[in-house]
Design a protein around this motif. Structure first.
Motif, PDB file in Angstrom:
ATOM      1  N   TRP A   1     -30.566 107.185  13.387  1.00 20.78           N
ATOM      2  CA  TRP A   1     -30.387 106.875  11.965  1.00 20.78           C
ATOM      3  C   TRP A   1     -31.485 105.923  11.516  1.00 20.78           C
ATOM      4  O   TRP A   1     -32.043 105.157  12.308  1.00 20.78           O
ATOM      5  N   ASP A   2     -31.795 106.007  10.221  1.00 20.14           N
ATOM      6  CA  ASP A   2     -32.849 105.162   9.676  1.00 20.14           C
ATOM      7  C   ASP A   2     -32.248 103.861   9.138  1.00 20.14           C
ATOM      8  O   ASP A   2     -31.046 103.588   9.298  1.00 20.14           O
ATOM      9  N   ASN A   3     -33.070 103.061   8.467  1.00 22.77           N
ATOM     10  CA  ASN A   3     -32.617 101.750   7.993  1.00 22.77           C
ATOM     11  C   ASN A   3     -31.524 101.843   6.940  1.00 22.77           C
ATOM     12  O   ASN A   3     -30.758 100.890   6.750  1.00 22.77           O
ATOM     13  N   SER A   4     -31.437 102.973   6.261  1.00 28.46           N
ATOM     14  CA  SER A   4     -30.384 103.154   5.264  1.00 28.46           C
ATOM     15  C   SER A   4     -29.133 103.788   5.860  1.00 28.46           C
ATOM     16  O   SER A   4     -28.151 104.014   5.148  1.00 28.46           O
TER      17      SER A   4
ATOM     18  N   THR B   1     -23.789 109.416   6.861  1.00 29.89           N
ATOM     19  CA  THR B   1     -24.381 108.079   6.804  1.00 29.89           C
ATOM     20  C   THR B   1     -23.559 107.143   7.685  1.00 29.89           C
ATOM     21  O   THR B   1     -22.323 107.130   7.612  1.00 29.89           O
ATOM     22  N   LEU B   2     -24.254 106.387   8.510  1.00 33.38           N
ATOM     23  CA  LEU B   2     -23.623 105.364   9.343  1.00 33.38           C
ATOM     24  C   LEU B   2     -23.715 104.041   8.606  1.00 33.38           C
ATOM     25  O   LEU B   2     -24.813 103.520   8.388  1.00 33.38           O
ATOM     26  N   THR B   3     -22.564 103.513   8.185  1.00 37.00           N
ATOM     27  CA  THR B   3     -22.570 102.296   7.374  1.00 37.00           C
ATOM     28  C   THR B   3     -22.264 101.037   8.180  1.00 37.00           C
ATOM     29  O   THR B   3     -22.462  99.927   7.684  1.00 37.00           O
ATOM     30  N   ALA B   4     -21.773 101.179   9.404  1.00 39.63           N
ATOM     31  CA  ALA B   4     -21.515 100.022  10.267  1.00 39.63           C
ATOM     32  C   ALA B   4     -21.440 100.520  11.701  1.00 39.63           C
ATOM     33  O   ALA B   4     -21.108 101.686  11.952  1.00 39.63           O
ATOM     34  N   HIS B   5     -21.744  99.645  12.655  1.00 42.35           N
ATOM     35  CA  HIS B   5     -21.778 100.024  14.070  1.00 42.35           C
ATOM     36  C   HIS B   5     -21.087  98.952  14.891  1.00 42.35           C
ATOM     37  O   HIS B   5     -21.407  97.767  14.790  1.00 42.35           O
TER      38      HIS B   5
ATOM     39  N   GLN C   1     -29.634 114.389  13.560  1.00 43.71           N
ATOM     40  CA  GLN C   1     -29.172 114.961  14.830  1.00 43.71           C
ATOM     41  C   GLN C   1     -30.321 115.773  15.415  1.00 43.71           C
ATOM     42  O   GLN C   1     -30.798 116.735  14.809  1.00 43.71           O
ATOM     43  N   ASP C   2     -30.784 115.384  16.600  1.00 40.79           N
ATOM     44  CA  ASP C   2     -31.895 116.084  17.242  1.00 40.79           C
ATOM     45  C   ASP C   2     -31.551 116.376  18.694  1.00 40.79           C
ATOM     46  O   ASP C   2     -31.193 115.470  19.456  1.00 40.79           O
ATOM     47  N   ALA C   3     -31.689 117.647  19.075  1.00 40.61           N
ATOM     48  CA  ALA C   3     -31.438 118.028  20.459  1.00 40.61           C
ATOM     49  C   ALA C   3     -32.598 117.652  21.367  1.00 40.61           C
ATOM     50  O   ALA C   3     -32.407 117.365  22.550  1.00 40.61           O
ATOM     51  N   LEU C   4     -33.814 117.667  20.816  1.00 40.54           N
ATOM     52  CA  LEU C   4     -35.016 117.378  21.596  1.00 40.54           C
ATOM     53  C   LEU C   4     -35.757 116.206  20.962  1.00 40.54           C
ATOM     54  O   LEU C   4     -35.804 116.097  19.737  1.00 40.54           O
ATOM     55  N   PRO C   5     -36.352 115.320  21.764  1.00 36.38           N
ATOM     56  CA  PRO C   5     -36.329 115.347  23.227  1.00 36.38           C
ATOM     57  C   PRO C   5     -34.941 115.022  23.782  1.00 36.38           C
ATOM     58  O   PRO C   5     -34.150 114.348  23.130  1.00 36.38           O
ATOM     59  N   ILE C   6     -34.670 115.489  24.980  1.00 38.33           N
ATOM     60  CA  ILE C   6     -33.367 115.290  25.605  1.00 38.33           C
ATOM     61  C   ILE C   6     -33.166 113.814  25.933  1.00 38.33           C
ATOM     62  O   ILE C   6     -34.072 113.150  26.449  1.00 38.33           O
TER      63      ILE C   6
ATOM     64  N   VAL D   1     -20.417 108.444  20.087  1.00 35.30           N
ATOM     65  CA  VAL D   1     -20.622 108.979  18.731  1.00 35.30           C
ATOM     66  C   VAL D   1     -21.864 108.396  18.071  1.00 35.30           C
ATOM     67  O   VAL D   1     -22.386 108.981  17.122  1.00 35.30           O
ATOM     68  N   ALA D   2     -22.359 107.253  18.570  1.00 42.40           N
ATOM     69  CA  ALA D   2     -23.510 106.609  17.921  1.00 42.40           C
ATOM     70  C   ALA D   2     -24.258 105.728  18.912  1.00 42.40           C
ATOM     71  O   ALA D   2     -24.433 104.527  18.686  1.00 42.40           O
ATOM     72  N   GLN D   3     -24.670 106.306  20.023  1.00 38.88           N
ATOM     73  CA  GLN D   3     -25.511 105.603  21.004  1.00 38.88           C
ATOM     74  C   GLN D   3     -24.850 104.355  21.580  1.00 38.88           C
ATOM     75  O   GLN D   3     -25.544 103.421  21.998  1.00 38.88           O
ATOM     76  N   GLU D   4     -23.498 104.329  21.636  1.00 39.97           N
ATOM     77  CA  GLU D   4     -22.822 103.100  22.054  1.00 39.97           C
ATOM     78  C   GLU D   4     -22.657 102.950  23.563  1.00 39.97           C
ATOM     79  O   GLU D   4     -22.251 101.895  24.046  1.00 39.97           O
ATOM     80  N   LEU D   5     -22.956 104.000  24.333  1.00 36.62           N
ATOM     81  CA  LEU D   5     -22.836 103.924  25.783  1.00 36.62           C
ATOM     82  C   LEU D   5     -24.222 103.851  26.407  1.00 36.62           C
ATOM     83  O   LEU D   5     -25.112 104.620  26.036  1.00 36.62           O
ATOM     84  N   PRO D   6     -24.429 102.969  27.395  1.00 35.58           N
ATOM     85  CA  PRO D   6     -25.743 102.897  28.035  1.00 35.58           C
ATOM     86  C   PRO D   6     -26.026 104.183  28.813  1.00 35.58           C
ATOM     87  O   PRO D   6     -25.116 104.835  29.326  1.00 35.58           O
ATOM     88  N   TYR D   7     -27.282 104.532  28.910  1.00 39.33           N
ATOM     89  CA  TYR D   7     -27.648 105.745  29.631  1.00 39.33           C
ATOM     90  C   TYR D   7     -27.202 105.702  31.090  1.00 39.33           C
ATOM     91  O   TYR D   7     -26.878 106.722  31.689  1.00 39.33           O
TER      92      TYR D   7
END
Length: 268
Positions: free
Chosen positions: A148-151, A92-96, A156-161, A120-126
């Motif tokens: 992650w969802d609202n909670s 669970t991600l509790t803070a970002h 973890q999903d490999a696809l789509p890339i 680790v959590a989408q923090e770098l731009p593509y």
């Protein structure tokens, strides 16, 4: 004094909550990779973002001489991990923390010969992957494969890339685990084509080495008695990148990486 590190890792240092109310531990690729590089004799540096009150999470790397650039953030990326009796993790991600932009990286640090993007959590731009065409660019994409969802429940999903991995420069090396790919052989075939060198670890089994999409070798892990598996993949990736920068030999580099990872998991 030198002003450019040998090994630059970019990504969130996380606060990993521990069971039973124990003190949180510093986590994230930035933590484990920087420490591994420093202990292997390079000058390592971290660019991260975290809340000022959590600056103590950087004490470990700081005490070993790692250079640090921490962007002040309202929050620190915080994970709560729960394991079932079979060892499967619910996360669970509790803070970002704040995202990290290319402009946040100190100018002279951008010239590091090895740059490791470790979200680790989408923090770098593509777009970050296109900014380092001059160096050996290591990518551990786990954080671009998380949602992650609202909670805060992490998936973890490999696809789509991820778009971050679609147009990598020729100098890029991807290191990830078969678990990141959810043991999906179809996803494995797609990821093998994303970079000139792609390494897929399989825990205590062989690491698979792909070059230009073709399997060129499988390198066995060292036998050891693990005490703490945390960060093993990050240590493997770091040692691989360092040795590959020295030799341009992916098979030799995987042997070196397995050796470093075996030493790492033998201690806490």
């Amino acid at each position: 004094m030198p002003t450019t590190p040998d090994y630059l890792v970019i990504g969130h240092v996380s606060k990993d909550l521990q069971p039973g109310g124990a003190a949180p531990r510093a986590g994230g690729t930035a933590t484990y990779s920087a420490l591994a590089a420093q202990r292997l004799g390079l000058q390592a540096a971290i660019v991260t973002a975290l809340a000022p009150e959590d600056n103590y999470l950087l004490d470990g790397p700081r005490s070993e001489g790692v250079w640090l650039h921490a962007i002040p953030s309202l929050h620190t990326t915080t994970f709560h991990n729960v394991y079932d009796p079979q060892g499967h993790r619910t996360q669970t991600l509790t803070a970002h923390a704040s995202d990290i932009a290319f402009a946040d990286i100190p100018g002279e640090w951008r010239n590091a010969p090895i740059v490791h993007l470790g979200p680790v959590a989408q923090e770098l731009p593509y777009s970050m992957t296109a900014m380092f065409s001059h160096c050996l660019l290591g990518v551990t994409p786990q954080g671009w494969m998380r949602s992650w969802d609202n909670s805060g429940h992490v998936r973890q999903d490999a696809l789509p890339i991820s778009p971050a991995l679609r147009d990598l420069t020729p100098n890029a090396v991807i290191v990830l685990s078969i678990e990141d790919l959810r043991f999906d052989t179809a996803a494995l075939r797609e990821y093998a084509l994303l970079a000139g060198i792609v390494v897929v670890t399989q825990g205590a089994s062989d690491a698979l080495i792909f070059k230009q999409g073709q399997l060129i070798g499988s390198v066995p892990a060292l036998k050891t008695t693990p005490l703490d598996l945390t960060g093993a993949g990050d240590v493997f990736a770091t040692a691989f990148l360092i040795r590959y920068h020295e030799t341009s030999d992916p098979i030799e580099s995987a042997h070196a990486a397995h050796t470093a990872a075996a030493h790492a998991i033998a201690g806490e």
